[in-house]
Scaffold this active site. Structure first.
Site, PDB file in Angstrom:
ATOM      1  N   CYS A 113       1.150  -0.779   0.066  1.00 14.17           N
ATOM      2  CA  CYS A 113      -0.179  -0.139   0.160  1.00 14.17           C
ATOM      3  C   CYS A 113       1.128   1.043  -0.076  1.00 14.17           C
ATOM      4  O   CYS A 113       2.255   1.509   0.362  1.00 14.17           O
ATOM      5  CB  CYS A 113      -1.024   0.302   1.253  1.00 14.17           C
ATOM      6  SG  CYS A 113      -1.805  -1.427   1.548  1.00 14.17           S
TER       7      CYS A 113
ATOM      8  N   GLY B 277       0.026   0.549  -4.972  1.00 12.09           N
ATOM      9  CA  GLY B 277      -0.849  -0.064  -5.302  1.00 12.09           C
ATOM     10  C   GLY B 277      -2.307   0.003  -5.897  1.00 12.09           C
ATOM     11  O   GLY B 277      -2.310   1.364  -6.389  1.00 12.09           O
TER      12      GLY B 277
ATOM     13  N   ASN C 193      -0.221   1.359   5.928  1.00  9.06           N
ATOM     14  CA  ASN C 193       1.013   0.508   4.920  1.00  9.06           C
ATOM     15  C   ASN C 193       1.539  -0.333   6.008  1.00  9.06           C
ATOM     16  O   ASN C 193       1.951   0.051   6.894  1.00  9.06           O
ATOM     17  CB  ASN C 193       1.771   1.342   4.510  1.00  9.06           C
ATOM     18  CG  ASN C 193       2.742   0.153   3.089  1.00  9.06           C
ATOM     19  OD1 ASN C 193       3.909   0.961   3.129  1.00  9.06           O
ATOM     20  ND2 ASN C 193       2.644  -0.954   3.001  1.00  9.06           N
ATOM     21  N   GLY C 194       1.907  -1.589   5.201  1.00  2.26           N
ATOM     22  CA  GLY C 194       2.036  -2.822   6.809  1.00  2.26           C
ATOM     23  C   GLY C 194       1.691  -4.039   6.774  1.00  2.26           C
ATOM     24  O   GLY C 194       0.312  -4.410   6.299  1.00  2.26           O
TER      25      GLY C 194
ATOM     26  N   TYR D 253      12.286  -3.773  -5.564  1.00  6.13           N
ATOM     27  CA  TYR D 253      11.301  -3.872  -6.063  1.00  6.13           C
ATOM     28  C   TYR D 253      10.633  -2.807  -6.488  1.00  6.13           C
ATOM     29  O   TYR D 253      10.207  -2.196  -7.482  1.00  6.13           O
ATOM     30  CB  TYR D 253      10.895  -5.186  -6.167  1.00  6.13           C
ATOM     31  CG  TYR D 253       9.381  -5.042  -7.011  1.00  6.13           C
ATOM     32  CD1 TYR D 253       9.802  -5.346  -8.399  1.00  6.13           C
ATOM     33  CD2 TYR D 253       8.960  -4.732  -6.538  1.00  6.13           C
ATOM     34  CE1 TYR D 253       7.649  -5.501  -9.421  1.00  6.13           C
ATOM     35  CE2 TYR D 253       7.196  -5.829  -6.708  1.00  6.13           C
ATOM     36  CZ  TYR D 253       7.532  -5.781  -8.743  1.00  6.13           C
ATOM     37  OH  TYR D 253       5.993  -5.240  -9.425  1.00  6.13           O
TER      38      TYR D 253
HETATM   39  P1  AMP Z   1       7.727 -15.134 -11.582  1.00  7.31           P
HETATM   40  O1  AMP Z   1       8.531 -15.449 -12.600  1.00  7.31           O
HETATM   41  O2  AMP Z   1       6.198 -16.121 -12.005  1.00  7.31           O
HETATM   42  O3  AMP Z   1       8.167 -15.264 -10.177  1.00  7.31           O
HETATM   43  O4  AMP Z   1       8.020 -13.709 -11.904  1.00  7.31           O
HETATM   44  C1  AMP Z   1       8.579 -12.369 -11.184  1.00  7.31           C
HETATM   45  C2  AMP Z   1       8.067 -11.498 -11.866  1.00  7.31           C
HETATM   46  O5  AMP Z   1       7.593 -11.231 -10.776  1.00  7.31           O
HETATM   47  C3  AMP Z   1       9.438 -10.622 -11.912  1.00  7.31           C
HETATM   48  O6  AMP Z   1       9.686  -9.285 -13.237  1.00  7.31           O
HETATM   49  C4  AMP Z   1       9.629  -9.053 -10.903  1.00  7.31           C
HETATM   50  O7  AMP Z   1       9.534  -7.413 -10.825  1.00  7.31           O
HETATM   51  C5  AMP Z   1       7.694  -9.324 -10.528  1.00  7.31           C
HETATM   52  N1  AMP Z   1       7.469  -9.303  -8.673  1.00  7.31           N
HETATM   53  C6  AMP Z   1       8.555  -9.731  -7.994  1.00  7.31           C
HETATM   54  N2  AMP Z   1       8.190  -9.991  -6.852  1.00  7.31           N
HETATM   55  C7  AMP Z   1       7.032  -8.841  -6.639  1.00  7.31           C
HETATM   56  C8  AMP Z   1       6.120  -8.963  -5.887  1.00  7.31           C
HETATM   57  N3  AMP Z   1       6.250  -9.038  -4.187  1.00  7.31           N
HETATM   58  N4  AMP Z   1       4.163  -8.423  -6.447  1.00  7.31           N
HETATM   59  C9  AMP Z   1       4.306  -8.048  -7.624  1.00  7.31           C
HETATM   60  N5  AMP Z   1       5.661  -8.291  -8.980  1.00  7.31           N
HETATM   61  C10 AMP Z   1       6.636  -8.621  -8.721  1.00  7.31           C
END
Ligand code: AMP
Length: 471
Positions: free
Chosen positions: A9, A35, A109-110, A254
């Protein structure tokens, strides 16, 4: 029992500005990446609280007409993502109640890790819950407190919480801001100068929200600190004893925007250093370095600079992919990654490619990406990940699946390489990640998703783990 963990969030608060709701709107607009499922703003003119919440993006929810119905000089806002089925309007924030401590709205958030136990106790004593969100527990604790004042009740409530919380409250002619004693999630404060020298206080998950509204970033709300802004001015107090600081490193890997300062550090800088160190730790003989946009871009730039291998934008992102996309017939379904990213054949044909991404979670997206790059003509695909393998779920506010679904929790690097169909696979080491956020001396970050070492005691770890399984 919660059927939903509260996570991913963005929060915002402003005190003492005639356009408070408009500023909250702009702040949330800048925090939209934190979000995209629901958003809300609560405003106050000192006596009445006005609230608008809805499902969808900030820009769609807050029309001039809606913002016109949010008068007052003080406002808080929230933007939210959740993965569980129960992601409805009921759990959208801010939550707003009237209780014996007055009218209170809150945005969070959290993730409060002992929320389930607290809720069970409260329900046992007669509390009636309206939502399945962990945030509502705080309001019940505040309402039940024998302390007479809201700050006193809030102090008492916060001391009962475990886990991660960056909180903004709106109560009449005051805003109250609090951060958990470990400082898991970010919470920045700043000032906005108006004509005549009048200054209003602003708070946000990330400083990119300040940039948009022209506010100056002054620092962070400290872990274990409560800030109150009201007619008497701004007061800061430590409500909880000092605990080990545990900033979420994933914000730098990220989650946060690279133009933000998070935990007092440039996110862009951290990501570029991650890429540089990745090039040193996991080199590859290749022709081009290609980022997975957007999150892989700074790390790919760092990798390219360090290795001397040219950087190419060979995956193009469609920025207009919305939630409302209607999947066509079964035959052409499973667009998945294709809808969002398209390869540039001209750049990839015949090339040995280093593909840089920030994480592999389940591995399914990564496999689609590798296949996509290969089918666009790449001769070799070397996947490089700008953090260590993700082996443990997060219980502090980042959406990670259960251990069973985390590919790195159950497979060796070679097995993951085979699954994602890459020619080689390399991850950044933990020491290098620590250095990239300048944490190798101080140890102020949480790395639980890479180590399984959770910085707080999780008395109900089995319950928390199984809540992941159900999603
Ligand atoms: P996968 O190979 O299906 O595990 O997806 C990896 C992708 O998901 C990478 O491109 C990341 O940028 C993205 N990603 C990693 N962590 C998250 C997260 N917590 N929420 C949304 N996307 C994520």
């Amino acid at each position: 029992m919660f059927d939903e963990l509260h996570e991913e969030c963005g929060v915002f608060a402003v005190y003492g500005h005639p356009e408070a709701a408009n500023l909250a709107y702009l702040g949330l607009y800048a925090l939209q990446h934190r979000g995209q499922e629901s958003a809300g703003i609560a405003s106050s003119d000192g006596r009445n609280t006005h609230l608008h919440r809805g499902m969808g993006h900030v820009a769609d929810l807050f029309t001039p007409e809606v913002l016109g119905r949010l008068p007052g000089d003080h406002a808080i806002g929230h933007t939210r993502y959740s993965t569980a089925g129960d992601s409805g309007l009921l759990n959208a924030q801010p939550l707003s109640v009237t209780c014996n401590k007055g009218k209170i709205a809150v945005a969070h958030n959290g993730n409060i890790t002992n929320a389930a136990e607290l809720r069970r106790e409260l329900e046992h004593d007669g509390s009636i819950f309206q939502t399945s969100s962990d945030t509502e527990v705080i309001l019940h604790l505040v309402a039940r407190s024998r302390e007479r004042t809201l700050p006193g009740a809030l102090r008492e409530a916060l001391l009962q919480l475990e886990g991660a919380f960056s909180l903004v409250f709106l109560a009449g002619d005051r805003i109250l801001i609090a951060r958990d004693p470990h400082g898991f999630r970010p919470l920045a404060f700043g000032q906005l100068e108006m004509s005549g020298g009048h200054v209003s206080s602003v708070f946000a998950s990330e400083t990119c929200a300040f940039d948009l509204i022209g506010a100056v970033y002054l620092g962070d709300v400290e872990p274990g600190e409560m800030v109150i802004v009201g007619p008497e001015g701004l007061t800061r107090e430590r409500y909880a004893p000092k605990r080990d600081t545990a900033h979420c490193v994933f914000e730098h890997v990220y989650f946060a925007r690279p133009d933000s300062i998070v935990f007092g550090r440039s996110v862009e800088e951290s990501r570029e250093i991650q890429g540089r160190k990745l090039a040193r730790e996991c080199p590859a003989d290749a022709d081009i370095v290609v980022p997975v946009p957007d999150s892989g871009v700074p790390a790919a730039l760092g990798y390219s600079t360090e290795s001397g291998i040219p950087y190419r934008n060979a995956l193009i992102r469609n920025h207009y992919v919305g939630r409302t996309f209607i999947e066509p017939s079964q035959a052409i379904r499973d667009f998945g990654v294709k809808l969002k990213l398209n390869p540039v054949r001209h750049l990839l044909e015949g090339k040995r490619v280093i593909l840089v991404d920030d994480s592999i979670v389940r591995g399914t997206t990564s496999r689609k990406l590798v296949r996509m790059v290969r089918s666009a003509g790449a001769r070799e695909v070397h996947l490089r990940i700008s953090c260590p393998p993700t082996i443990s779920p997060c219980f502090y506010g980042v959406d990670t699946p259960s251990v069973g679904e985390l590919i790195a929790a159950n497979n060796s690097i070679e097995e993951i390489r085979r699954f994602v169909e890459a020619d080689s696979l390399g991850y950044l080491s933990l020491p290098a990640l620590r250095e990239s956020v300048a944490d190798h001396v101080e140890h102020k970050y949480c790395y639980a998703c890479y180590t399984g070492n959770y910085p707080t005691e999780l008395v109900n770890i089995d319950e928390l783990m199984s809540s992941r399984e159900r999603r």
